[in-house]
Scaffold this active site. Structure first.
Site, PDB file in Angstrom:
ATOM      1  N   HIS A 198       0.825  -1.209   0.000  1.00 50.76           N
ATOM      2  CA  HIS A 198       0.000   0.000   0.000  1.00 50.76           C
ATOM      3  C   HIS A 198       0.860   1.261   0.000  1.00 50.76           C
ATOM      4  O   HIS A 198       1.311   1.731   1.045  1.00 50.76           O
ATOM      5  CB  HIS A 198      -0.885  -0.020   1.252  1.00 50.76           C
ATOM      6  CG  HIS A 198      -1.964   1.002   1.262  1.00 50.76           C
ATOM      7  ND1 HIS A 198      -3.163   0.789   1.897  1.00 50.76           N
ATOM      8  CD2 HIS A 198      -2.045   2.243   0.733  1.00 50.76           C
ATOM      9  CE1 HIS A 198      -3.933   1.858   1.765  1.00 50.76           C
ATOM     10  NE2 HIS A 198      -3.265   2.761   1.053  1.00 50.76           N
TER      11      HIS A 198
ATOM     12  N   HIS B 291       1.337   5.267  -2.244  1.00 49.53           N
ATOM     13  CA  HIS B 291       0.805   6.245  -3.202  1.00 49.53           C
ATOM     14  C   HIS B 291       1.996   6.917  -3.876  1.00 49.53           C
ATOM     15  O   HIS B 291       2.789   7.584  -3.215  1.00 49.53           O
ATOM     16  CB  HIS B 291      -0.066   7.278  -2.492  1.00 49.53           C
ATOM     17  CG  HIS B 291      -1.249   6.684  -1.801  1.00 49.53           C
ATOM     18  ND1 HIS B 291      -2.467   6.504  -2.427  1.00 49.53           N
ATOM     19  CD2 HIS B 291      -1.392   6.186  -0.550  1.00 49.53           C
ATOM     20  CE1 HIS B 291      -3.311   5.938  -1.581  1.00 49.53           C
ATOM     21  NE2 HIS B 291      -2.683   5.729  -0.428  1.00 49.53           N
TER      22      HIS B 291
ATOM     23  N   ASN C  19      -5.058   6.133  -7.197  1.00 51.58           N
ATOM     24  CA  ASN C  19      -5.618   7.493  -7.142  1.00 51.58           C
ATOM     25  C   ASN C  19      -4.699   8.441  -7.910  1.00 51.58           C
ATOM     26  O   ASN C  19      -3.956   9.239  -7.357  1.00 51.58           O
ATOM     27  CB  ASN C  19      -5.839   7.943  -5.699  1.00 51.58           C
ATOM     28  CG  ASN C  19      -4.611   7.817  -4.819  1.00 51.58           C
ATOM     29  OD1 ASN C  19      -3.704   7.050  -5.109  1.00 51.58           O
ATOM     30  ND2 ASN C  19      -4.581   8.583  -3.746  1.00 51.58           N
TER      31      ASN C  19
ATOM     32  N   HIS D 212      -5.484  -0.533   5.976  1.00 55.47           N
ATOM     33  CA  HIS D 212      -5.214   0.287   7.176  1.00 55.47           C
ATOM     34  C   HIS D 212      -6.293   0.195   8.273  1.00 55.47           C
ATOM     35  O   HIS D 212      -6.949   1.177   8.603  1.00 55.47           O
ATOM     36  CB  HIS D 212      -4.963   1.744   6.806  1.00 55.47           C
ATOM     37  CG  HIS D 212      -5.852   2.332   5.752  1.00 55.47           C
ATOM     38  ND1 HIS D 212      -7.240   2.282   5.796  1.00 55.47           N
ATOM     39  CD2 HIS D 212      -5.552   2.997   4.601  1.00 55.47           C
ATOM     40  CE1 HIS D 212      -7.730   2.888   4.738  1.00 55.47           C
ATOM     41  NE2 HIS D 212      -6.732   3.325   4.000  1.00 55.47           N
TER      42      HIS D 212
ATOM     43  N   ASN E 286      -5.621   9.282   7.292  1.00 55.68           N
ATOM     44  CA  ASN E 286      -6.930   8.656   7.134  1.00 55.68           C
ATOM     45  C   ASN E 286      -6.757   7.159   6.934  1.00 55.68           C
ATOM     46  O   ASN E 286      -6.181   6.749   5.925  1.00 55.68           O
ATOM     47  CB  ASN E 286      -7.665   9.267   5.934  1.00 55.68           C
ATOM     48  CG  ASN E 286      -9.106   8.818   5.847  1.00 55.68           C
ATOM     49  OD1 ASN E 286      -9.648   8.237   6.783  1.00 55.68           O
ATOM     50  ND2 ASN E 286      -9.740   9.079   4.722  1.00 55.68           N
TER      51      ASN E 286
ATOM     52  N   ASP F  98       1.057   2.673   3.781  1.00 56.29           N
ATOM     53  CA  ASP F  98       0.175   3.730   3.275  1.00 56.29           C
ATOM     54  C   ASP F  98       0.976   5.011   3.028  1.00 56.29           C
ATOM     55  O   ASP F  98       0.540   6.118   3.338  1.00 56.29           O
ATOM     56  CB  ASP F  98      -0.985   3.993   4.237  1.00 56.29           C
ATOM     57  CG  ASP F  98      -2.100   4.838   3.622  1.00 56.29           C
ATOM     58  OD1 ASP F  98      -2.068   5.083   2.393  1.00 56.29           O
ATOM     59  OD2 ASP F  98      -3.006   5.268   4.369  1.00 56.29           O
TER      60      ASP F  98
ATOM     61  N   GLY G 206      -2.610  12.094   5.279  1.00 62.68           N
ATOM     62  CA  GLY G 206      -1.547  11.169   4.892  1.00 62.68           C
ATOM     63  C   GLY G 206      -0.159  11.582   5.331  1.00 62.68           C
ATOM     64  O   GLY G 206       0.167  12.767   5.409  1.00 62.68           O
TER      65      GLY G 206
END
Length: 428
Positions: free
Chosen positions: A58, A60, A92, A230, A276, A303, A322
């Site tokens: 996980h 980004h 995303n 998460h 989050n 995350d 984040g």
């Protein structure tokens, strides 16, 4: 290039033992004591710990769409700096990888621009927040390794039900961000005494648990591999525990920051403490630790969520959710849990390497044995160092752990036998 890693420490039957590792043609050729090789470059590890490359399900990477926050290159370098040799990249992005052409483009770019291995998530629905499902077979054929709308919970029950049926049909995991938007009420941190003290709107535990309860029922009905992103609440841990006992094919992850911090650790209204799901109560934190130890929680995932410095240097009301985590996960967890004897080193490596690879069917990751690709991480467990913003390879410096003194600094990271990170190197 071939390497002979001399004088390392490996976990053998959950204990550290002195061992050498020979890497030939990108694979582990031999593991044992007093190895020799005439055609390999010898690297003396001076007792440092040799681990399977870490696996993060996980992250980004923000690329394309928000490359001022991160790129495929910088995000993969950050992961390598943290000892990760595989990461799962969330979708995303702009444009959204919700069709075969976009997934193919991302797979090609990830392979060309990253220094580690990247698994690309496809979305569950078109544009990630819409209600129409993607073409699951086409996206799998194009190279998607799993499906997620991470960052947004799926609000409609039938959409999730049909998505689970589709993911089950193609035999890929569906990773869910569980969040009921109707219960958010503009919250920015955990609801409770600390939110009241800071005068900030709270996010209650039911924002997560209400949607999780729905999804567990749907997962039982469909038989999908349902993976919960998460997990943050004690109630969620107990619900997943009971679902597993009932035979639901549910797995889940917890982040380092939810294991390390609770809302009472938030010193003030600071954007670097906004994530989050939010940092929950100390009761929730302890339940996450217990759930990890008893096997209810399957693995740890960072995350990793980079943002611009200006974006995070404002009130939680305005700052985006984040924090970054790729470069600090191992050292923070080793220092705070292994050195304090709450976790064993073998448990930590399982949660950060073997188990996530097993969950998402990554047969060439998470293992350290002869014949496997030489995806390795080497950590200095003996000497303390300081986490600094300047030392981070990520474009994002948004973490509350800056200036922490920790053990477990990454010395080398190898992917397919090639050094992709070296302590003191200049390839930043």
């Amino acid at each position: 290039m071939n390497y002979l890693l001399k004088n390392g420490q490996l976990l053998v039957d959950e204990r550290l033992q002195a061992q050498d590792v020979l890497v030939v043609d990108g694979k582990i050729a031999a593991i044992g004591a007093d190895l020799e090789a005439t055609t390999a470059t010898v690297i003396d590890l001076h007792g440092d710990f040799i681990s399977p490359g870490l696996v993060d399900l996980h992250v980004h990477l923000r690329d394309p769409g928000q490359t001022y926050k991160e790129t495929i290159k910088t995000g993969s370098q950050a992961a390598a700096h943290g000892g990760f040799t595989f990461v799962g990249a969330m979708p995303n992005l702009t444009p959204v990888p919700d069709n075969a052409a976009q997934i193919q483009k991302m797979v090609v770019r990830n392979q060309a621009e990253a220094v580690i291995r990247i698994g690309q998530y496809a979305t569950i629905t078109e544009q990630r927040t819409a209600g129409k499902l993607v073409d699951f077979p086409a996206l799998k054929a194009a190279g998607a390794f799993a499906f997620s709308n991470d960052g947004s919970g799926i609000q409609d029950a039938d959409t999730m039900y049909q998505a689970m049926r589709a993911a089950k049909a193609v035999n890929l995991p569906l990773a869910a961000h569980v969040e009921d938007d109707s219960l958010l009420h503009g919250g920015v941190m955990n609801a409770g005494a600390k939110a009241d003290e800071l005068g900030l709107p709270g996010i209650s535990n039911v924002v997560e648990t209400a949607q999780l309860a729905r999804d567990l029922v749907l997962a039982q009905a469909t038989g999908v591999h349902y993976h919960v992103c998460h997990v943050s609440t004690a109630e969620s841990v107990q619900m997943i525990r009971l679902a597993k006992q009932a035979g639901v094919q549910v797995t889940c992850e917890v982040t380092p920051h939810h294991l390390l911090l609770s809302d009472r650790d938030i010193p003030a209204d600071q954007g670097n403490y906004k994530m989050n799901p939010p940092l929950r109560s100390e009761h929730d934190r302890q339940a996450l630790i217990a759930g990890l130890i008893d096997g209810t929680i399957d693995c740890i995932a960072t995350d990793h969520a980079p943002h611009g410095t200006d974006e995070k240097q404002q009130s939680m009301r305005q700052a985006p959710f984040g924090i970054v985590g790729s470069e600090t996960a191992f050292s923070l967890l080793f220092t705070n849990f292994v050195k304090t004897r709450i976790f064993t080193l073998a448990q930590l490596i399982n949660w950060l390497s073997y188990r996530p690879a097993q969950l998402f069917n990554l047969p060439t990751s998470g293992q350290l044995k002869s014949g496997q690709p030489a995806d390795l991480a080497i950590f200095d467990l003996k000497h303390r160092y300081q986490i600094t913003a300047d030392s981070l390879y990520s474009k994002g410096k948004n973490t509350p752990f800056i200036d922490n003194q920790v053990y477990g600094e990454t010395v080398y990271t190898l992917v397919a036998g090639q050094i992709v990170y070296q302590r003191g190197g200049t390839t930043k």
